[in-house]
Design a protein around this motif. Structure first.
Motif, PDB file in Angstrom:
ATOM      1  N   TYR A 106     -38.784 -56.445 -30.399  1.00  0.00           N
ATOM      2  CA  TYR A 106     -39.401 -57.381 -31.357  1.00  0.00           C
ATOM      3  C   TYR A 106     -40.141 -58.509 -30.658  1.00  0.00           C
ATOM      4  O   TYR A 106     -41.055 -59.121 -31.222  1.00  0.00           O
ATOM      5  CB  TYR A 106     -38.364 -57.955 -32.336  1.00  0.00           C
ATOM      6  CG  TYR A 106     -37.351 -58.905 -31.738  1.00  0.00           C
ATOM      7  CD1 TYR A 106     -37.625 -60.263 -31.624  1.00  0.00           C
ATOM      8  CD2 TYR A 106     -36.102 -58.457 -31.316  1.00  0.00           C
ATOM      9  CE1 TYR A 106     -36.684 -61.142 -31.093  1.00  0.00           C
ATOM     10  CE2 TYR A 106     -35.172 -59.317 -30.785  1.00  0.00           C
ATOM     11  CZ  TYR A 106     -35.470 -60.661 -30.672  1.00  0.00           C
ATOM     12  OH  TYR A 106     -34.562 -61.543 -30.148  1.00  0.00           O
ATOM     13  N   HIS A 149     -49.186 -55.131 -30.851  1.00  0.00           N
ATOM     14  CA  HIS A 149     -47.871 -54.775 -30.315  1.00  0.00           C
ATOM     15  C   HIS A 149     -48.040 -53.706 -29.226  1.00  0.00           C
ATOM     16  O   HIS A 149     -47.439 -53.786 -28.141  1.00  0.00           O
ATOM     17  CB  HIS A 149     -47.003 -54.283 -31.476  1.00  0.00           C
ATOM     18  CG  HIS A 149     -45.704 -53.652 -31.121  1.00  0.00           C
ATOM     19  ND1 HIS A 149     -44.875 -54.117 -30.111  1.00  0.00           N
ATOM     20  CD2 HIS A 149     -45.065 -52.561 -31.663  1.00  0.00           C
ATOM     21  CE1 HIS A 149     -43.782 -53.348 -30.048  1.00  0.00           C
ATOM     22  NE2 HIS A 149     -43.886 -52.406 -30.964  1.00  0.00           N
ATOM     23  N   GLY A 355     -39.890 -51.139 -32.084  1.00  0.00           N
ATOM     24  CA  GLY A 355     -40.481 -52.405 -32.514  1.00  0.00           C
ATOM     25  C   GLY A 355     -41.364 -52.305 -33.744  1.00  0.00           C
ATOM     26  O   GLY A 355     -41.804 -53.331 -34.276  1.00  0.00           O
ATOM     27  N   PRO A 358     -39.888 -54.122 -37.203  1.00  0.00           N
ATOM     28  CA  PRO A 358     -40.149 -55.557 -37.368  1.00  0.00           C
ATOM     29  C   PRO A 358     -41.581 -55.860 -37.811  1.00  0.00           C
ATOM     30  O   PRO A 358     -41.810 -56.847 -38.527  1.00  0.00           O
ATOM     31  CB  PRO A 358     -39.877 -56.121 -35.966  1.00  0.00           C
ATOM     32  CG  PRO A 358     -38.887 -55.196 -35.375  1.00  0.00           C
ATOM     33  CD  PRO A 358     -39.287 -53.847 -35.879  1.00  0.00           C
ATOM     34  N   LEU A 376     -37.412 -58.420 -38.514  1.00  0.00           N
ATOM     35  CA  LEU A 376     -37.552 -59.046 -37.204  1.00  0.00           C
ATOM     36  C   LEU A 376     -36.438 -60.060 -36.959  1.00  0.00           C
ATOM     37  O   LEU A 376     -35.841 -60.092 -35.869  1.00  0.00           O
ATOM     38  CB  LEU A 376     -38.920 -59.717 -37.076  1.00  0.00           C
ATOM     39  CG  LEU A 376     -39.299 -60.225 -35.675  1.00  0.00           C
ATOM     40  CD1 LEU A 376     -40.812 -60.120 -35.454  1.00  0.00           C
ATOM     41  CD2 LEU A 376     -38.856 -61.667 -35.447  1.00  0.00           C
ATOM     42  N   TYR A 379     -33.166 -58.264 -36.071  1.00  0.00           N
ATOM     43  CA  TYR A 379     -33.141 -57.895 -34.655  1.00  0.00           C
ATOM     44  C   TYR A 379     -32.788 -59.128 -33.810  1.00  0.00           C
ATOM     45  O   TYR A 379     -31.951 -59.063 -32.918  1.00  0.00           O
ATOM     46  CB  TYR A 379     -34.511 -57.390 -34.208  1.00  0.00           C
ATOM     47  CG  TYR A 379     -34.847 -55.949 -34.502  1.00  0.00           C
ATOM     48  CD1 TYR A 379     -34.478 -55.330 -35.698  1.00  0.00           C
ATOM     49  CD2 TYR A 379     -35.569 -55.189 -33.591  1.00  0.00           C
ATOM     50  CE1 TYR A 379     -34.825 -54.018 -35.957  1.00  0.00           C
ATOM     51  CE2 TYR A 379     -35.920 -53.873 -33.834  1.00  0.00           C
ATOM     52  CZ  TYR A 379     -35.554 -53.291 -35.026  1.00  0.00           C
ATOM     53  OH  TYR A 379     -35.891 -51.982 -35.281  1.00  0.00           O
TER      54      TYR A 379
END
Length: 450
Positions: A106, A149, A355, A358, A376, A379
Motif C-alpha cells: 500500500y 502504482h 496493492g 487499496p 488502504l 492494511y
C-alpha cells in the motif's frame, strides 16, 4: 543451499551504508506523517518528547537490528535461525518479512499519488483550484492510480534487481543528497515568506501545557515507526555490513540523519502554513495532497516549489520502498536460493497485485469497511498497529533475554568507535523499550476497538 557467507555482497563504503539505512528510515513518515502528527500534538512540545523517544527507544533498537544483521550476515529469518537454531524464534524474522511485504503493497499506492502530483504541479497550482476535489478525483479513479502504482513498483524493482552495490548503494548516493538539497530549498522559501515567524514559533517554542498522555503515545509511536524498525529492513541492511564496521557510531549516524530530515520537513511546512493559509496545523494527513498544494498556489513560483516538494516526497518514498522490497528479496535469495533479479521481479509483481485492493478501496470497493477503515487504512492499521510493534517488541526481548544484551553489546563493540554500547543498553533493551512498545501497541489497539 548456496554458501551465502562466501557470495554475499557488502557495502563498499561506510557512507553508502549510512545513506542506505537512513534512506530506509527517511520516507513518507518523515515528509508526510511527522509534520501532521507534530501539528496535531501542539508543535514544539511534541518535538521535544519525540527527540527523547528517539534516543531512549529508537537508537537502542537500531543498534539491536543492525547488530543482528551484521553478526549473522543473513536476512531476518536466517538471522534468528542462526542465533536460536531449532527454536520458533525464526518466526519473528518471518513476521519482519511479512511486514515489509504488506507495507510496500500500500506504500507504493501512496507513493504513486506523489508521482502523479509531480505532473499536477507542472500543470500549475492556482488559488481557484478546488484542491480537495482534485485529490478525490485522483484517488477515486481506477486506471490512473493503478498506473502510478505500477510505475513506482517498477522503479523499486529496477533498483533492487541490480543488487546491493550497483542498485541500492548507487541509487541512495544520488537520491539522498538530492532529497537534502530540495528540502533546504523549500526551507529557505518557507522561512522567507511574510508571516513565517508565527509558524516557526509554533514549531520551535514549546508550550508544555499542551502535553497530554496522547502526546507521549504519539511521540513513541512516531519514533519507532519512522526508523523502519520492526520490519526487518535494518537487519537486512546490517547483514551487508563488513566486520570492520562500528555499530554504535553507524546507528547514531542513521538515527541522526533520519531525525534531521524529519525536523527539516517541519521547518519547510509550518512557516508556510502559517504565512499563507488559515488552515490549522493539525489538519491531518490531508496536509500533503490538499493543504500544501493550496499553500503553493498562494506562493510566488508556487507551482515550481510544488514540483520540488513532490519530487522530494517521491524520492523519500523510493528510498524507503527499496529497503522494504530488499527485505523480501533477501529472504527469497537466502532461504529459497532464487537468483536476485528473478526474485526481485516475481516478488515485486506479487506485491503490486496485493496493492491493487487499496487502490480500488476508493472506487469499486469503496463500500468495504473493517473497524471503520477503508482497504488502504486496514492494511496500514494491521501493519503499523500490530505487525510493526510486535516485531520490535519480540526483537528487543530476543536481544535482551535470549541472545543476551551482553552478547549483543560485545558484538556491537567489536570495532571501537566514539559510542560504546555499555550497561545502559541492557537496561533500555530489556526494560524501557519492551514496556514502551507494549503500552503503545495495547493502547492503540484498544482505542481502535472501543
Amino acid at each position: 543451499m548456496k554458501n551465502d557467507l562466501q557470495k554475499r555482497e557488502n557495502w563498499t563504503t561506510r557512507l553508502g551504508f549510512i545513506l542506505a539505512a537512513a534512506g530506509s528510515a527517511v520516507g513518507l513518515g518523515n515528509i508526510w506523517r511527522f509534520p501532521y502528527v507534530t501539528g496535531t500534538n501542539g508543535g514544539a512540545a511534541f518535538l521535544f518528547i519525540y527527540l527523547i523517544a528517539i534516543i531512549l527507544i529508537g537508537y537502542p533498537l537500531m543498534v539491536t537490528e543492525m547488530t543482528l544483521g551484521r553478526k549473522t550476515q543473513r536476512n531476518p529469518v536466517g538471522a534468528f535461525k542462526a542465533l536460536a537454531p531449532n527454536t520458533p524464534w525464526w518466526l519473528v524474522g518471518g513476521l519482519g518479512v511479512l511486514t515489509g511485504f504488506v507495507i510496500l503493497s500500500y506504500y507504493s499506492v501512496v507513493a504513486g499519488w506523489s508521482l502523479a502530483y509531480i505532473f499536477k504541479a507542472l500543470g500549475g497550482f492556482v488559488p481557484e483550484m478546488a484542491f480537495g476535489e482534485v485529490f478525490t478525483d485522483h484517488i477515486t479513479g481506477v486506471g490512473v492510480p493503478i498506473f502510478w502504482h505500477a510505475v513506482f513498483m517498477a522503479l523499486t524493482i529496477g533498483v533492487i534487481s541490480a543488487g546491493v552495490v550497483k542498485g541500492i548503494q548507487r541509487a541512495v548516493k544520488t537520491l539522498m543528497p538530492i532529497l537534502f538539497i530540495l528540502l533546504v530549498v523549500l526551507i529557505i522559501r518557507s522561512l522567507t515568506l511574510d508571516g513565517a515567524s508565527e509558524g516557526l514559533r509554533f514549531y520551535l517554542s514549546p508550550d508544555f501545557s499542551e502535553i497530554t498522555a496522547q502526546t507521549f503515545m504519539d511521540a513513541i509511536a512516531q519514533a519507532f515507526f519512522t526508523l523502519s524498525l520492526g520490519m526487518g529492513a535494518i537487519i537486512t541492511y546490517g547483514s551487508y555490513l563488513s566486520e570492520d564496521a562500528n555499530i554504535g557510531d553507524n546507528a547514531a549516524y542513521v538515527v541522526g540523519l533520519d531525525t534531521l530530515i524529519a525536523v527539516m520537513a517541519g521547518l519547510a511546512m509550518f512557516p508556510a502554513l502559517f504565512a499563507l493559509t488559515d488552515v490549522s496545523p493539525d489538519a491531518g494527513p490531508g496536509l500533503t495532497f490538499i493543504t500544501l498544494p493550496a499553500v503553493f498556489a498562494e506562493m510566488p513560483l508556487g507551482s515550481f516549489f510544488g514540483f520540488i516538494f513532490f519530487v522530494l516526497l517521491s524520492i523519500a518514498a523510493l528510498t524507503s520502498a527499496i529497503s522494504l522490497l530488499e527485505v523480501v528479496v533477501a529472504w527469497a535469495v537466502d532461504e529459497k536460493d532464487i537468483e536476485r533479479k528473478k526474485a526481485s521481479i516475481i516478488v515485486g509483481i506479487i506485491i503490486f497485485i496485493v496493492g491493487i485492493p487499496p487502490v480500488l478501496g476508493y472506487s469499486a470497493w469503496s463500500d468495504f469497511s473493517f473497524l471503520g477503515f477503508d482497504v488502504l487504512d486496514t492494511y496500514d492499521w494491521i501493519a503499523n498497529s500490530i505487525f510493526l510493534p510486535l516485531g520490535g517488541l519480540l526483537t528487543a526481548v530476543f536481544a535482551g533475554y535470549v541472545w543476551k544484551a551482553r552478547n549483543l553489546a560485545d558484538e556491537a563493540n567489536k570495532v571501537g568507535g566514539v559510542i560504546n554500547i555499555g550497561e545502559w543498553y541492557g537496561f533500555l533493551v530489556k526494560i524501557v523499550v519492551p514496556i514502551a512498545i507494549a503500552v503503545v501497541m495495547v493502547v492503540t489497539i484498544a482505542q481502535t476497538l472501543m
